[in-house]
Design an enzyme around this catalytic site. Sequence first.
Site, PDB file in Angstrom:
ATOM      1  N   ASP A 157      -4.782  -2.304 -13.994  1.00  0.00           N
ATOM      2  CA  ASP A 157      -6.216  -2.916 -13.407  1.00  0.00           C
ATOM      3  C   ASP A 157      -7.166  -1.916 -14.014  1.00  0.00           C
ATOM      4  O   ASP A 157      -6.906  -1.050 -14.811  1.00  0.00           O
ATOM      5  CB  ASP A 157      -6.128  -2.571 -11.891  1.00  0.00           C
ATOM      6  CG  ASP A 157      -5.793  -1.343 -11.497  1.00  0.00           C
ATOM      7  OD1 ASP A 157      -7.008  -0.314 -11.972  1.00  0.00           O
ATOM      8  OD2 ASP A 157      -5.102  -0.873 -10.533  1.00  0.00           O
ATOM      9  N   HIS A 172       0.163   1.875 -19.872  1.00  0.00           N
ATOM     10  CA  HIS A 172       1.211   0.495 -19.643  1.00  0.00           C
ATOM     11  C   HIS A 172       0.386  -0.748 -19.809  1.00  0.00           C
ATOM     12  O   HIS A 172       0.627  -1.532 -19.582  1.00  0.00           O
ATOM     13  CB  HIS A 172       1.790   0.580 -18.273  1.00  0.00           C
ATOM     14  CG  HIS A 172       2.857   1.636 -17.837  1.00  0.00           C
ATOM     15  ND1 HIS A 172       3.378   1.812 -16.531  1.00  0.00           N
ATOM     16  CD2 HIS A 172       3.652   2.425 -18.675  1.00  0.00           C
ATOM     17  CE1 HIS A 172       4.045   2.898 -16.748  1.00  0.00           C
ATOM     18  NE2 HIS A 172       4.268   3.106 -17.953  1.00  0.00           N
ATOM     19  N   GLY A 199      -0.561   9.208  -6.763  1.00  0.00           N
ATOM     20  CA  GLY A 199      -0.103   7.732  -6.206  1.00  0.00           C
ATOM     21  C   GLY A 199       0.868   7.085  -7.099  1.00  0.00           C
ATOM     22  O   GLY A 199       0.948   6.009  -7.420  1.00  0.00           O
ATOM     23  N   SER A 219       5.404   6.908  -7.858  1.00  0.00           N
ATOM     24  CA  SER A 219       6.592   7.246  -7.227  1.00  0.00           C
ATOM     25  C   SER A 219       7.464   8.347  -8.066  1.00  0.00           C
ATOM     26  O   SER A 219       8.561   8.540  -7.725  1.00  0.00           O
ATOM     27  CB  SER A 219       7.198   5.933  -6.942  1.00  0.00           C
ATOM     28  OG  SER A 219       7.510   5.298  -8.049  1.00  0.00           O
ATOM     29  N   LEU A 274       1.243   9.567  -1.149  1.00  0.00           N
ATOM     30  CA  LEU A 274       1.393   9.238   0.307  1.00  0.00           C
ATOM     31  C   LEU A 274       2.677   9.980   0.774  1.00  0.00           C
ATOM     32  O   LEU A 274       2.848  10.471   2.009  1.00  0.00           O
ATOM     33  CB  LEU A 274       1.680   7.709   0.214  1.00  0.00           C
ATOM     34  CG  LEU A 274       1.601   7.219   1.778  1.00  0.00           C
ATOM     35  CD1 LEU A 274       0.112   7.436   2.569  1.00  0.00           C
ATOM     36  CD2 LEU A 274       1.791   5.396   1.702  1.00  0.00           C
ATOM     37  N   ALA A 310      -4.734   8.442  -0.689  1.00  0.00           N
ATOM     38  CA  ALA A 310      -5.340   8.811  -1.792  1.00  0.00           C
ATOM     39  C   ALA A 310      -6.901   8.830  -1.584  1.00  0.00           C
ATOM     40  O   ALA A 310      -7.687   9.622  -2.060  1.00  0.00           O
ATOM     41  CB  ALA A 310      -4.974   7.730  -3.087  1.00  0.00           C
TER      42      ALA A 310
HETATM   43  N1  APR Z   1      -2.415   6.833  -1.241  1.00  0.00           N
HETATM   44  C1  APR Z   1      -1.517   7.535  -2.256  1.00  0.00           C
HETATM   45  N2  APR Z   1      -0.390   7.200  -2.573  1.00  0.00           N
HETATM   46  C2  APR Z   1      -0.034   5.930  -1.994  1.00  0.00           C
HETATM   47  C3  APR Z   1      -0.760   5.014  -1.233  1.00  0.00           C
HETATM   48  C4  APR Z   1      -1.970   5.413  -0.935  1.00  0.00           C
HETATM   49  N3  APR Z   1      -2.861   4.714  -0.278  1.00  0.00           N
HETATM   50  N4  APR Z   1       0.038   3.889  -0.930  1.00  0.00           N
HETATM   51  C5  APR Z   1       1.219   3.992  -1.737  1.00  0.00           C
HETATM   52  N5  APR Z   1       1.209   5.293  -2.270  1.00  0.00           N
HETATM   53  C6  APR Z   1       2.200   5.847  -3.250  1.00  0.00           C
HETATM   54  C7  APR Z   1       3.628   5.292  -2.868  1.00  0.00           C
HETATM   55  O1  APR Z   1       4.176   6.313  -1.697  1.00  0.00           O
HETATM   56  C8  APR Z   1       4.538   5.566  -4.152  1.00  0.00           C
HETATM   57  O2  APR Z   1       4.931   6.786  -4.247  1.00  0.00           O
HETATM   58  O3  APR Z   1       2.129   5.358  -4.431  1.00  0.00           O
HETATM   59  C9  APR Z   1       3.530   5.426  -5.228  1.00  0.00           C
HETATM   60  C10 APR Z   1       3.386   3.978  -5.756  1.00  0.00           C
HETATM   61  O4  APR Z   1       4.779   3.913  -6.556  1.00  0.00           O
HETATM   62  P1  APR Z   1       5.155   2.594  -7.571  1.00  0.00           P
HETATM   63  O5  APR Z   1       4.908   1.220  -6.710  1.00  0.00           O
HETATM   64  O6  APR Z   1       6.516   2.889  -8.079  1.00  0.00           O
HETATM   65  O7  APR Z   1       3.982   2.750  -8.726  1.00  0.00           O
HETATM   66  P2  APR Z   1       4.131   3.451  -9.879  1.00  0.00           P
HETATM   67  O8  APR Z   1       4.688   4.987  -9.720  1.00  0.00           O
HETATM   68  O9  APR Z   1       2.394   3.672 -10.585  1.00  0.00           O
HETATM   69  O10 APR Z   1       5.012   2.853 -10.984  1.00  0.00           O
HETATM   70  C11 APR Z   1       5.135   3.046 -12.257  1.00  0.00           C
HETATM   71  O11 APR Z   1       6.710   1.157 -12.719  1.00  0.00           O
HETATM   72  O12 APR Z   1       6.651  -1.251 -12.202  1.00  0.00           O
HETATM   73  C12 APR Z   1       6.322  -0.087 -13.146  1.00  0.00           C
HETATM   74  O13 APR Z   1       4.761  -0.649 -14.907  1.00  0.00           O
HETATM   75  C13 APR Z   1       4.872  -0.485 -13.607  1.00  0.00           C
HETATM   76  O14 APR Z   1       3.176   1.074 -13.701  1.00  0.00           O
HETATM   77  C14 APR Z   1       4.105   0.927 -13.020  1.00  0.00           C
HETATM   78  C15 APR Z   1       5.425   1.834 -12.957  1.00  0.00           C
END
Ligand code: APR
Length: 234
Positions: free
Chosen positions: A95, A110, A177, A179, A204, A221
Amino acid sequence: MRHKSIVVLTGAGISSESGIATFRGSGGLWENRRVEELASPRGFAVYPELVHRFYNGRRRQMLSPSIRPNAAHHALAELESGFPGRFLLVTQNIDDLHERSGSVKVIHLHGELLKKRCAHCGDVESTKADLAVTDTCRACGRNGGMRPHVVWFGEMPLRMEEIHAALRCCDLFVAIGTSGNVYPAAGFVDAAIAAGARTVELNLEPSAVESAFEEKIYGNASRIVPQFARTLLA
Ligand code: APR
């Protein structure tokens, strides 16, 4: 000012309070297919219409007026403009919420949803419109190859050399934010540790690589990022 060079890594969690669903939070499914299956070169080769529909839906959602940067995005933009040292924001998000909140030095490792790329010639162009299998490339004139400018599973992330150069000389690394499931981003903390940097996880909940971080702060966040950014600018 304690730090001279900051690298911030963000993931889907920073945009979730803006209304953009995280990947793994939704169970990783879309129209009963695993997102990993669709977001792959093979997924695009086998189901190109489905993959376009998936990204067209996400692009439309991202452009809807209800999706706006939240306090965490704004805090990072303010940190960048107020911090006198080196600053790099690396995001896994496709985004544009960091740019909308005013961040300037941003690397989308990405890719970006508001760009399309020709699989035939590599030309990259901005777009806010839906993509279709029949689209023609403005550069080479061929059709069938236009795809979102996003990095799929099994593809190389973008601008890794620049990111590693910044990690090698950072003295603060902050992951927000994310995982910690997807490499190479999940391994950036190790590169920062090798550089002797202070490492902080803001999420989170504990991520898959939380044990690597020296400091951890858990919460939304929009609350914890502005608080943390203020301590850096104080
Ligand atoms: N504030 C802080 N953290 C948050 C919030 C929030 N409001 N809501 C969710 N989270 C945390 C979740 O607990 C989780 O650990 O954000 C993390 C999101 O994890 P993913 O959905 O796995 O996203 P991300 O780590 O960005 O994924 C990495 O995977 O699918 C591919 O290419 C895609 O860029 C992406 C990559």
